[in-house]
Design an enzyme around this catalytic site. Structure first.
Site, mmCIF file in Angstrom:
data_model
loop_
_atom_site.group_PDB
_atom_site.id
_atom_site.type_symbol
_atom_site.label_atom_id
_atom_site.label_comp_id
_atom_site.label_asym_id
_atom_site.label_seq_id
_atom_site.Cartn_x
_atom_site.Cartn_y
_atom_site.Cartn_z
ATOM 1 C CB THR A 46 -7.570 -5.553 9.634
ATOM 2 O OG1 THR A 46 -8.008 -6.744 8.986
ATOM 3 C CG2 THR A 46 -7.910 -4.339 8.783
ATOM 4 C CG ASN A 87 -3.918 -2.204 6.721
ATOM 5 O OD1 ASN A 87 -3.735 -1.866 5.557
ATOM 6 N ND2 ASN A 87 -4.949 -2.914 7.105
ATOM 7 C CE LYS A 94 -4.012 -2.289 2.103
ATOM 8 N NZ LYS A 94 -5.060 -2.240 3.172
ATOM 9 N NE ARG A 99 -7.088 -12.482 5.346
ATOM 10 C CZ ARG A 99 -7.550 -11.247 5.155
ATOM 11 N NH1 ARG A 99 -7.315 -10.601 4.030
ATOM 12 N NH2 ARG A 99 -8.240 -10.630 6.092
ATOM 13 C CG PHE A 108 -13.433 1.389 6.911
ATOM 14 C CD1 PHE A 108 -12.934 0.891 5.712
ATOM 15 C CD2 PHE A 108 -14.185 0.533 7.713
ATOM 16 C CE1 PHE A 108 -13.175 -0.418 5.315
ATOM 17 C CE2 PHE A 108 -14.437 -0.777 7.334
ATOM 18 C CZ PHE A 108 -13.925 -1.254 6.134
HETATM 19 P P1 RTP Z 1 -7.198 -5.886 3.044
HETATM 20 O O1 RTP Z 1 -8.516 -6.202 2.369
HETATM 21 O O2 RTP Z 1 -6.651 -4.528 2.672
HETATM 22 O O3 RTP Z 1 -6.189 -6.990 2.860
HETATM 23 O O4 RTP Z 1 -7.425 -5.857 4.610
HETATM 24 P P2 RTP Z 1 -8.268 -6.833 5.508
HETATM 25 O O5 RTP Z 1 -8.894 -7.920 4.669
HETATM 26 O O6 RTP Z 1 -7.413 -7.236 6.643
HETATM 27 O O7 RTP Z 1 -9.380 -5.844 6.032
HETATM 28 P P3 RTP Z 1 -10.788 -5.455 5.390
HETATM 29 O O8 RTP Z 1 -11.819 -5.669 6.418
HETATM 30 O O9 RTP Z 1 -10.963 -6.098 4.054
HETATM 31 O O10 RTP Z 1 -10.627 -3.878 5.202
HETATM 32 C C1 RTP Z 1 -10.016 -3.360 4.059
HETATM 33 C C2 RTP Z 1 -9.098 -2.245 4.428
HETATM 34 O O11 RTP Z 1 -9.853 -1.131 4.876
HETATM 35 C C3 RTP Z 1 -9.117 -0.418 5.859
HETATM 36 N N1 RTP Z 1 -9.889 -0.392 7.091
HETATM 37 N N2 RTP Z 1 -9.977 0.675 7.837
HETATM 38 N N3 RTP Z 1 -10.648 2.517 9.893
HETATM 39 C C4 RTP Z 1 -11.114 1.273 9.939
HETATM 40 O O12 RTP Z 1 -11.825 0.909 10.833
HETATM 41 C C5 RTP Z 1 -10.756 0.348 8.867
HETATM 42 N N4 RTP Z 1 -11.154 -0.894 8.767
HETATM 43 C C6 RTP Z 1 -10.601 -1.367 7.626
HETATM 44 C C7 RTP Z 1 -7.794 -1.128 6.030
HETATM 45 O O13 RTP Z 1 -6.848 -0.545 5.135
HETATM 46 C C8 RTP Z 1 -8.143 -2.520 5.589
HETATM 47 O O14 RTP Z 1 -6.992 -3.226 5.216
HETATM 48 MG MG MG Z 2 -9.989 -7.548 2.899
#
Ligand code: RTP
Ligand code: MG
Length: 140
Positions: free
Chosen positions: A93, A114, A11, A87, A59
């Site tokens: 996350t 992140n 990112k 992962r 978000f």
């Molecule tokens: P990613 O898709 O980027 O691999 O991350 P992830 O599966 O671990 O998390 P996801 O729930 O899919 O969320 C996508 C991305 O959104 C941002 N986020 N911000 N401020 C917040 O509460 C929040 N929650 C999620 C993060 O960049 C996350 O990776």
């Molecule tokens: Mg995701």
């Protein structure tokens, strides 16, 4: 079990902080092989489409602003159980919940910034890989 493919994104915050090389080293250690790679500066439309499942969440706008704030490195990784294993390499996350030694523990700046993305299922991996790469850009 046959090798799986997953989509990884380094990112904008990690690219800006010159962390590409450090992140690639972790992939080598984890035996996740790179079979496709490009650097792109996502448009608003590309970022919104990529994260369409999160549309309407509080978000979402901040996420799109962040993901379009600078270039990213998009890669297809392959290996046994690659989706789940990448992962694990990334960590949770929310960096506050990420285990020591994971990419997010070491390189995330916040829950939004992140450092890395990885597909979360075979279905999303297939969609996300096709979102960025044509078949002849993947070197299996
Ligand atoms: P990613 O898709 O980027 O691999 O991350 P992830 O599966 O671990 O998390 P996801 O729930 O899919 O969320 C996508 C991305 O959104 C941002 N986020 N911000 N401020 C917040 O509460 C929040 N929650 C999620 C993060 O960049 C996350 O990776
Ligand atoms: Mg995701």
């Amino acid at each position: 079990m046959s090798a799986e493919r997953t989509l990884s994104i380094i990112k904008p915050n990690a690219v800006k902080k010159r962390l590409i090389g450090k992140i690639e080293e972790r992939l080598v250690q984890a035996k996740l092989d790179i079979i496709a790679m490009k650097m792109v500066h996502l448009t608003k439309e590309q970022a919104e489409g990529f994260y369409a499942e999160h549309q309407g969440k509080p978000f979402f706008d901040g996420l799109v602003r962040f993901m379009t704030s600078g270039p990213v490195v998009v890669q297809v990784l392959t290996g046994e159980n690659a989706i789940c294993r990448y992962r694990e390499v990334m960590g949770a996350t929310d960096l506050a919940k990420a285990l020591a030694g994971t990419l997010r523990y070491d390189f995330a700046d916040s829950i939004t910034e992140n450092a890395v993305h990885g597909s979360d299922s075979p279905q999303s991996a297939e969609r996300e890989i096709a979102y960025f790469f044509a078949d002849d850009e993947i070197f299996d």
